[in-house]
Design an enzyme around this catalytic site. Structure first.
Site, PDB file in Angstrom:
ATOM      1  N   ASN A  55      -3.719  16.863  -9.481  1.00 21.07           N
ATOM      2  CA  ASN A  55      -2.805  16.249  -8.503  1.00 21.07           C
ATOM      3  C   ASN A  55      -1.919  17.328  -8.094  1.00 21.07           C
ATOM      4  O   ASN A  55      -1.707  18.292  -8.801  1.00 21.07           O
ATOM      5  CB  ASN A  55      -1.850  15.208  -9.079  1.00 21.07           C
ATOM      6  CG  ASN A  55      -1.164  14.492  -8.008  1.00 21.07           C
ATOM      7  OD1 ASN A  55      -1.434  14.113  -6.928  1.00 21.07           O
ATOM      8  ND2 ASN A  55       0.016  14.385  -8.287  1.00 21.07           N
ATOM      9  N   ASP A  77      -6.726  -3.934  -6.958  1.00 24.39           N
ATOM     10  CA  ASP A  77      -7.527  -2.549  -6.775  1.00 24.39           C
ATOM     11  C   ASP A  77      -8.397  -2.303  -8.006  1.00 24.39           C
ATOM     12  O   ASP A  77      -9.456  -1.580  -7.503  1.00 24.39           O
ATOM     13  CB  ASP A  77      -6.341  -1.320  -6.754  1.00 24.39           C
ATOM     14  CG  ASP A  77      -5.815  -1.263  -5.179  1.00 24.39           C
ATOM     15  OD1 ASP A  77      -6.347  -1.782  -4.424  1.00 24.39           O
ATOM     16  OD2 ASP A  77      -4.715  -0.701  -5.241  1.00 24.39           O
ATOM     17  N   LYS A  97       3.504   1.038  -4.115  1.00 23.99           N
ATOM     18  CA  LYS A  97       2.755   0.322  -5.098  1.00 23.99           C
ATOM     19  C   LYS A  97       3.456   0.359  -6.511  1.00 23.99           C
ATOM     20  O   LYS A  97       3.736  -0.473  -7.298  1.00 23.99           O
ATOM     21  CB  LYS A  97       1.200   0.948  -5.513  1.00 23.99           C
ATOM     22  CG  LYS A  97       0.436   0.390  -4.258  1.00 23.99           C
ATOM     23  CD  LYS A  97      -1.024   0.712  -4.628  1.00 23.99           C
ATOM     24  CE  LYS A  97      -1.852   0.309  -3.360  1.00 23.99           C
ATOM     25  NZ  LYS A  97      -3.202   0.675  -3.500  1.00 23.99           N
ATOM     26  N   THR A 121       0.956  -1.183   0.014  1.00 31.47           N
ATOM     27  CA  THR A 121      -0.080   0.137  -0.064  1.00 31.47           C
ATOM     28  C   THR A 121       0.992   1.170   0.062  1.00 31.47           C
ATOM     29  O   THR A 121       1.920   1.152  -0.172  1.00 31.47           O
ATOM     30  CB  THR A 121      -1.207   0.000   1.252  1.00 31.47           C
ATOM     31  OG1 THR A 121      -1.868   1.165   0.909  1.00 31.47           O
ATOM     32  CG2 THR A 121      -0.260   0.100   2.527  1.00 31.47           C
TER      33      THR A 121
HETATM   34  P1  NAP Z   1       0.399   7.178  -3.231  1.00 32.55           P
HETATM   35  O1  NAP Z   1       1.001   5.990  -4.297  1.00 32.55           O
HETATM   36  O2  NAP Z   1       1.479   7.532  -2.316  1.00 32.55           O
HETATM   37  O3  NAP Z   1      -0.246   8.213  -3.947  1.00 32.55           O
HETATM   38  C1  NAP Z   1      -0.562   9.355  -3.032  1.00 32.55           C
HETATM   39  C2  NAP Z   1      -1.144  10.520  -4.059  1.00 32.55           C
HETATM   40  O4  NAP Z   1      -1.732  11.578  -3.312  1.00 32.55           O
HETATM   41  C3  NAP Z   1      -0.150  11.237  -5.040  1.00 32.55           C
HETATM   42  O5  NAP Z   1      -0.758  11.764  -6.142  1.00 32.55           O
HETATM   43  C4  NAP Z   1       0.309  12.201  -3.899  1.00 32.55           C
HETATM   44  O6  NAP Z   1       0.676  13.488  -4.676  1.00 32.55           O
HETATM   45  C5  NAP Z   1      -0.903  12.837  -3.222  1.00 32.55           C
HETATM   46  N1  NAP Z   1      -0.788  13.321  -1.993  1.00 32.55           N
HETATM   47  C6  NAP Z   1      -0.191  13.058  -1.223  1.00 32.55           C
HETATM   48  N2  NAP Z   1      -0.386  13.894  -0.199  1.00 32.55           N
HETATM   49  C7  NAP Z   1      -1.139  14.508  -0.217  1.00 32.55           C
HETATM   50  C8  NAP Z   1      -1.729  15.721   0.189  1.00 32.55           C
HETATM   51  N3  NAP Z   1      -1.328  16.067   1.386  1.00 32.55           N
HETATM   52  N4  NAP Z   1      -2.495  16.726  -0.376  1.00 32.55           N
HETATM   53  C9  NAP Z   1      -2.970  16.427  -1.699  1.00 32.55           C
HETATM   54  N5  NAP Z   1      -2.150  15.326  -2.428  1.00 32.55           N
HETATM   55  C10 NAP Z   1      -1.616  14.382  -1.578  1.00 32.55           C
HETATM   56  O7  NAP Z   1      -0.806   6.517  -2.368  1.00 32.55           O
HETATM   57  P2  NAP Z   1      -1.781   5.420  -2.858  1.00 32.55           P
HETATM   58  O8  NAP Z   1      -1.458   4.020  -2.679  1.00 32.55           O
HETATM   59  O9  NAP Z   1      -2.347   5.946  -4.313  1.00 32.55           O
HETATM   60  O10 NAP Z   1      -2.795   5.789  -1.726  1.00 32.55           O
HETATM   61  C11 NAP Z   1      -3.825   6.931  -1.775  1.00 32.55           C
HETATM   62  C12 NAP Z   1      -4.667   6.644  -0.782  1.00 32.55           C
HETATM   63  O11 NAP Z   1      -5.765   5.913  -1.265  1.00 32.55           O
HETATM   64  C13 NAP Z   1      -4.447   6.212   0.495  1.00 32.55           C
HETATM   65  O12 NAP Z   1      -5.156   6.846   1.560  1.00 32.55           O
HETATM   66  C14 NAP Z   1      -4.960   4.837   0.634  1.00 32.55           C
HETATM   67  O13 NAP Z   1      -5.127   4.466   1.920  1.00 32.55           O
HETATM   68  C15 NAP Z   1      -6.082   4.831  -0.127  1.00 32.55           C
HETATM   69  N6  NAP Z   1      -6.210   3.560  -0.959  1.00 32.55           N
HETATM   70  C16 NAP Z   1      -7.479   3.129  -0.419  1.00 32.55           C
HETATM   71  C17 NAP Z   1      -7.685   1.596  -1.227  1.00 32.55           C
HETATM   72  C18 NAP Z   1      -9.015   0.902  -0.710  1.00 32.55           C
HETATM   73  O14 NAP Z   1      -9.216  -0.133  -1.073  1.00 32.55           O
HETATM   74  N7  NAP Z   1      -9.973   1.694  -0.279  1.00 32.55           N
HETATM   75  C19 NAP Z   1      -7.047   1.079  -2.150  1.00 32.55           C
HETATM   76  C20 NAP Z   1      -5.630   1.757  -2.469  1.00 32.55           C
HETATM   77  C21 NAP Z   1      -5.386   3.059  -1.799  1.00 32.55           C
HETATM   78  P3  NAP Z   1       2.399  13.729  -5.293  1.00 32.55           P
HETATM   79  O15 NAP Z   1       2.263  12.997  -6.702  1.00 32.55           O
HETATM   80  O16 NAP Z   1       2.263  15.257  -5.416  1.00 32.55           O
HETATM   81  O17 NAP Z   1       3.014  13.092  -4.509  1.00 32.55           O
END
Ligand code: NAP
Length: 269
Positions: free
Chosen positions: A151, A102, A66, A62
């Site tokens: 983003n 996902d 990923k 996660t």
């Molecule tokens: P990730 O790969 O780290 O990507 C995070 C994204 O959010 C990036 O585009 C990042 O922008 C942006 N971001 C991070 N902090 C931010 C902030 N404070 N303000 C605005 N944008 C911000 O993470 P991910 O795996 O995609 O996960 C993202 C979220 O989805 C998490 O909360 C995770 O728990 C949730 N999720 C849930 C499920 C589910 O089954 N429900 C599945 C997967 C993920 P930059 O490109 O600028 O860094």
């Protein structure tokens, strides 16, 4: 494949319900495996993933690993190739295999939210990380649907849009991105640890459905607020259960009891 144990690799990872729901499903199926969350800082991920391969460990990946897992796997399923990110892995013939569950999790959650198979949706995607990649891959298969990515860093938004040139574009301001949106998806971690909203409630397009990939017991503040204003809205719990069920099947060859997973996630009434 008979893994030695199951893990969830992330940073942060303590908020995740995955260990609770996978453990409940494993116990129900009578499978003697553990599933534990492991907090891995980004600079340690590559070493950690190599150790998982050596120890025949399977599991999930996660935030924020990923896309790193995608580059470190020895082979990928077609779905993981399409998405460009890995959330599920296991060892086969000594090599690490990466998959992405996902996409099916997101698809199923949207169908429940909308009450029909998505068609001609105008999707506004907040975020461009690992889970956003799964959202983009799913939307690319929805007939007549468009994806607008917003983003905080333009570079990753552009990189994601380039993977899906037929239907995806980037907007640099949130108001412009939201124009005409029919489904607003939060794929950022905003709202995990507090009640901050990724989009002000008053700025949501009229009639748009809202899907927050972030989940919490009792739903996120954004989802509750959007529903209070008449929007169809749900948090990421349905997606979490669906992607977890698909991963469980990959590792064990058995379908898990999804009701048991839901009970474990939601807790006693
Ligand atoms: P990730 O790969 O780290 O990507 C995070 C994204 O959010 C990036 O585009 C990042 O922008 C942006 N971001 C991070 N902090 C931010 C902030 N404070 N303000 C605005 N944008 C911000 O993470 P991910 O795996 O995609 O996960 C993202 C979220 O989805 C998490 O909360 C995770 O728990 C949730 N999720 C849930 C499920 C589910 O089954 N429900 C599945 C997967 C993920 P930059 O490109 O600028 O860094």
């Amino acid at each position: 494949m008979n893994p030695s144990r199951l893990v969830l690799l992330g940073h942060p990872v303590s908020h995740s319900l995955s260990p609770t729901i996978q453990t409940a499903a494993l116990r129900k199926a009578g499978i003697d495996l553990t599933y534990e969350a492991v907090d891995v800082e980004p600079y340690m991920f590559s070493d950690c993933f190599a150790r998982m391969r050596d120890e025949n460990v399977a599991g999930n990946v996660t935030i924020p690993h990923k896309t790193s897992a995608f580059s470190l796997c020895d082979s990928l399923t077609q779905r993981a190739e399409h998405v460009g990110a890995v959330n599920t892995f296991w060892v086969e013939d000594g090599g690490m295999v990466g998959d992405n569950t996902d996409v099916v999790g997101f698809d199923n959650a949207v169908q429940v939210l909308l009450g029909h198979v998505p068609y001609k949706e105008n999707v506004v995607l907040l975020g461009a990380g690992g889970s956003a990649q799964a959202v983009a891959a799913a939307v690319a298969d929805w007939p007549g649907s468009k994806l607008t990515i917003y983003n905080r860093s333009e570079k990753s938004a552009r990189a994601l849009a380039m993977r899906f040139p037929d239907n995806a574009c980037v907007e640099l301001t949130l108001p412009k991105a939201l124009e005409g949106g029919t489904l607003i998806v939060n794929a950022t971690p905003v709202g995990i640890f507090d009640d901050v909203h990724p989009v002000e409630l008053g700025a949501l397009p009229k009639g748009a459905a809202v899907l927050d990939l972030v989940y919490k017991r009792g739903e996120t503040s954004w989802v509750r607020g959007a529903r209070g204003r008449g929007h169809r809205a749900c948090d990421g719990l349905a997606m979490l259960i669906e992607q977890a069920a698909a991963a469980f099947e990959r590792w064990t060859g058995m379908k898990p009891d999804k009701d048991v997973m839901w009970e474990a996630a939601v807790g006693p009434a």
